[in-house]
Design a protein around this motif. Structure first.
Motif, PDB file in Angstrom:
ATOM      1  N   UNK A  47      44.533 -82.467-156.434  1.00 30.18           N
ATOM      2  CA  UNK A  47      44.993 -83.181-157.628  1.00 30.18           C
ATOM      3  C   UNK A  47      46.358 -82.682-158.075  1.00 30.18           C
ATOM      4  N   UNK A  48      47.307 -82.709-157.139  1.00 34.69           N
ATOM      5  CA  UNK A  48      48.637 -82.196-157.427  1.00 34.69           C
ATOM      6  C   UNK A  48      49.679 -83.092-156.774  1.00 34.69           C
ATOM      7  N   UNK A  49      50.926 -82.676-156.836  1.00 35.08           N
ATOM      8  CA  UNK A  49      52.031 -83.496-156.339  1.00 35.08           C
ATOM      9  C   UNK A  49      52.379 -83.164-154.892  1.00 35.08           C
ATOM     10  N   UNK A  50      53.131 -84.057-154.272  1.00 35.66           N
ATOM     11  CA  UNK A  50      53.600 -83.811-152.900  1.00 35.66           C
ATOM     12  C   UNK A  50      54.499 -82.594-152.844  1.00 35.66           C
ATOM     13  N   UNK A  51      55.304 -82.374-153.895  1.00 34.48           N
ATOM     14  CA  UNK A  51      56.205 -81.220-153.921  1.00 34.48           C
ATOM     15  C   UNK A  51      55.426 -79.916-153.929  1.00 34.48           C
ATOM     16  N   UNK A  52      54.328 -79.885-154.684  1.00 34.38           N
ATOM     17  CA  UNK A  52      53.507 -78.671-154.727  1.00 34.38           C
ATOM     18  C   UNK A  52      52.858 -78.411-153.374  1.00 34.38           C
ATOM     19  N   UNK A  53      52.349 -79.456-152.745  1.00 33.18           N
ATOM     20  CA  UNK A  53      51.751 -79.311-151.420  1.00 33.18           C
ATOM     21  C   UNK A  53      52.790 -78.815-150.419  1.00 33.18           C
ATOM     22  N   UNK A  54      53.996 -79.354-150.497  1.00 31.77           N
ATOM     23  CA  UNK A  54      55.060 -78.957-149.580  1.00 31.77           C
ATOM     24  C   UNK A  54      55.385 -77.466-149.742  1.00 31.77           C
ATOM     25  N   UNK A  55      55.423 -76.987-150.973  1.00 31.11           N
ATOM     26  CA  UNK A  55      55.691 -75.566-151.218  1.00 31.11           C
ATOM     27  C   UNK A  55      54.555 -74.692-150.680  1.00 31.11           C
ATOM     28  N   UNK A  56      53.315 -75.169-150.810  1.00 26.85           N
ATOM     29  CA  UNK A  56      52.171 -74.421-150.279  1.00 26.85           C
ATOM     30  C   UNK A  56      52.241 -74.336-148.756  1.00 26.85           C
ATOM     31  N   UNK A  57      52.558 -75.454-148.111  1.00 25.16           N
ATOM     32  CA  UNK A  57      52.651 -75.455-146.655  1.00 25.16           C
ATOM     33  C   UNK A  57      53.816 -74.606-146.164  1.00 25.16           C
ATOM     34  N   UNK A  58      54.867 -74.532-146.958  1.00 27.22           N
ATOM     35  CA  UNK A  58      55.996 -73.679-146.599  1.00 27.22           C
ATOM     36  C   UNK A  58      55.562 -72.218-146.525  1.00 27.22           C
ATOM     37  N   UNK A  59      54.735 -71.803-147.476  1.00 23.15           N
ATOM     38  CA  UNK A  59      54.216 -70.425-147.455  1.00 23.15           C
ATOM     39  C   UNK A  59      53.441 -70.171-146.169  1.00 23.15           C
ATOM     40  N   UNK A  60      52.587 -71.097-145.787  1.00 23.56           N
ATOM     41  CA  UNK A  60      51.776 -70.923-144.585  1.00 23.56           C
ATOM     42  C   UNK A  60      52.620 -70.962-143.318  1.00 23.56           C
ATOM     43  N   UNK A  61      53.729 -71.713-143.353  1.00 24.49           N
ATOM     44  CA  UNK A  61      54.628 -71.697-142.199  1.00 24.49           C
ATOM     45  C   UNK A  61      55.328 -70.352-142.075  1.00 24.49           C
ATOM     46  N   UNK A  62      55.690 -69.766-143.213  1.00 24.56           N
ATOM     47  CA  UNK A  62      56.304 -68.436-143.179  1.00 24.56           C
ATOM     48  C   UNK A  62      55.350 -67.403-142.582  1.00 24.56           C
ATOM     49  N   UNK A  63      54.059 -67.586-142.825  1.00 22.90           N
ATOM     50  CA  UNK A  63      53.057 -66.672-142.293  1.00 22.90           C
ATOM     51  C   UNK A  63      52.628 -67.049-140.875  1.00 22.90           C
ATOM     52  N   UNK A  64      53.223 -68.118-140.356  1.00 19.03           N
ATOM     53  CA  UNK A  64      52.961 -68.607-139.000  1.00 19.03           C
ATOM     54  C   UNK A  64      51.493 -68.966-138.820  1.00 19.03           C
ATOM     55  N   UNK A  65      50.911 -69.544-139.854  1.00 17.91           N
ATOM     56  CA  UNK A  65      49.551 -70.073-139.769  1.00 17.91           C
ATOM     57  C   UNK A  65      49.556 -71.567-139.454  1.00 17.91           C
ATOM     58  N   UNK A  66      50.645 -72.232-139.824  1.00 18.64           N
ATOM     59  CA  UNK A  66      50.791 -73.652-139.503  1.00 18.64           C
ATOM     60  C   UNK A  66      52.196 -73.879-138.976  1.00 18.64           C
ATOM     61  N   UNK A  67      52.374 -75.031-138.350  1.00 20.68           N
ATOM     62  CA  UNK A  67      53.689 -75.393-137.849  1.00 20.68           C
ATOM     63  C   UNK A  67      53.948 -76.858-138.160  1.00 20.68           C
ATOM     64  N   UNK A  68      55.187 -77.218-138.304  1.00 15.45           N
ATOM     65  CA  UNK A  68      55.533 -78.619-138.557  1.00 15.45           C
ATOM     66  C   UNK A  68      55.341 -79.436-137.298  1.00 15.45           C
ATOM     67  N   UNK A  69      54.985 -80.691-137.474  1.00 13.99           N
ATOM     68  CA  UNK A  69      54.811 -81.599-136.346  1.00 13.99           C
ATOM     69  C   UNK A  69      55.314 -82.970-136.766  1.00 13.99           C
ATOM     70  N   UNK A  70      56.308 -83.464-136.067  1.00 12.83           N
ATOM     71  CA  UNK A  70      56.943 -84.721-136.473  1.00 12.83           C
ATOM     72  C   UNK A  70      56.039 -85.921-136.266  1.00 12.83           C
ATOM     73  N   UNK A  71      55.263 -85.897-135.172  1.00 17.16           N
ATOM     74  CA  UNK A  71      54.418 -87.056-134.903  1.00 17.16           C
ATOM     75  C   UNK A  71      53.264 -86.646-134.011  1.00 17.16           C
ATOM     76  N   UNK A  72      52.092 -87.153-134.298  1.00 19.75           N
ATOM     77  CA  UNK A  72      50.930 -86.862-133.478  1.00 19.75           C
ATOM     78  C   UNK A  72      49.980 -88.054-133.553  1.00 19.75           C
ATOM     79  N   UNK A  73      49.766 -88.704-132.425  1.00 21.60           N
ATOM     80  CA  UNK A  73      48.873 -89.862-132.351  1.00 21.60           C
ATOM     81  C   UNK A  73      49.248 -90.922-133.392  1.00 21.60           C
ATOM     82  N   UNK A  74      50.558 -91.217-133.463  1.00 25.20           N
ATOM     83  CA  UNK A  74      51.088 -92.228-134.382  1.00 25.20           C
ATOM     84  C   UNK A  74      50.913 -91.861-135.861  1.00 25.20           C
ATOM     85  N   UNK A  75      50.578 -90.617-136.120  1.00 25.40           N
ATOM     86  CA  UNK A  75      50.514 -90.143-137.490  1.00 25.40           C
ATOM     87  C   UNK A  75      51.650 -89.147-137.697  1.00 25.40           C
TER      88      UNK A  75
END
Length: 263
Positions: A47-75
């Motif tokens: 129940x939050x904004x896209x900007x907040x989610x983006x900041x959360x995912x940025x933290x996880x990318x810094x910790x190398x728990x997730x990675x960005x993916x431009x496209x996967x199975x047309x998503x």
């Protein structure tokens, strides 16, 4: 799954709370490697904004728990979970001296679990007045120095633990332990040869906020805690011969202890 509305007592910024929940799920195996983390779904869940989610995912990318993916199975997922690097270690297995010709047991145990482990020696020096908790653990009176050996332990070339090991200088004076070089098989092997084999140890484990030194040497991402283990090793007649003050990177290290019922 917990929503943000249920966390009314958590005063952390919202993006940190979102990152904390996702981190827990990744490290616990609730969310598996390869899973897509979609902004739209996370926005609705928390129940939050896209900007907040983006900041959360940025933290996880810094910790190398997730990675960005431009496209996967047309998503177009904002992030994809990668295999986390946290390794489970069993400290009790590293207590015994190494087998003849073998490296330090911590290294052997890590390699047995598929991890490329190494020890980097940082410093070796006498300490005329060791820290109070070390002096007390080793039974050193005022004026009794200790020997400090500091080393950095790595997993797959990534800093994982910082160890400051103290020994009564009286029992190691004049040995290879006082030299700035690694000890084949580890210090416990040399102590055993000197007549001080390890018989038991006491570990005190706590979570800590890293100091500046620990943050720099362990190359920690922001807001990652450390596990602090203070181990005292006893030899024959319950004589303390080692005190290890160790901090482990919280996102890389998990400690596992095994107990049997004592009748």
């Amino acid at each position: 799954m917990t929503t943000m509305s249920e966390q009314t007592t958590d005063q952390r910024p919202l993006h940190e709370r979102v990152a904390a929940d996702l981190r827990h799920e990744i490290l616990s195996g609730i969310v598996l490697p390869g899973a897509a983390l979609l902004t739209a779904e996370l926005r609705e869940r928390f129940a939050t904004s896209s900007a907040t989610v983006a900041r959360a995912l940025h933290i996880l990318r810094e910790e190398r728990l997730v990675t960005s993916c431009a496209n996967m199975a047309n998503k177009a997922p904002d992030s994809v979970v990668i295999e986390h690097r946290q390794r489970t270690m069993q400290p009790a297995r590293s207590l015994a001296p190494a087998d003849p010709g073998q490296p330090f047991r911590w290294v052997t145990e890590a390699r047995r679990r598929g991890v490329s482990a190494n020890c980097v020696l940082l410093d070796v020096k006498p300490v005329p007045e060791p820290p109070a908790h070390v002096a007390q653990a080793l039974g050193l009176n005022a004026g009794n120095p200790a020997l400090l050996r500091s080393q950095l332990l790595t997993f797959d070339n990534e800093p994982a633990a910082l160890v400051k090991a103290y020994f009564p200088l009286q029992i190691v004076h004049g040995t290879a332990m006082t030299e700035h070089r690694k000890i084949r098989g580890g210090t416990s092997t040399l102590l055993a040869r000197l007549g001080y084999p390890p018989r038991r140890c006491v570990d005190s484990v706590s979570a800590r906020i890293p100091t500046q030194e620990q943050h720099a040497l362990l190359k920690l991402p922001p807001n990652v805690p450390v596990l602090r283990t203070f181990r005292v090793v006893y030899s024959d007649n319950d004589r303390p011969v080692e005190a290890h003050d160790t901090v482990e990177a919280g996102h890389l290290y998990e400690l596992q202890y095994e107990f049997s019922q004592v009748l």
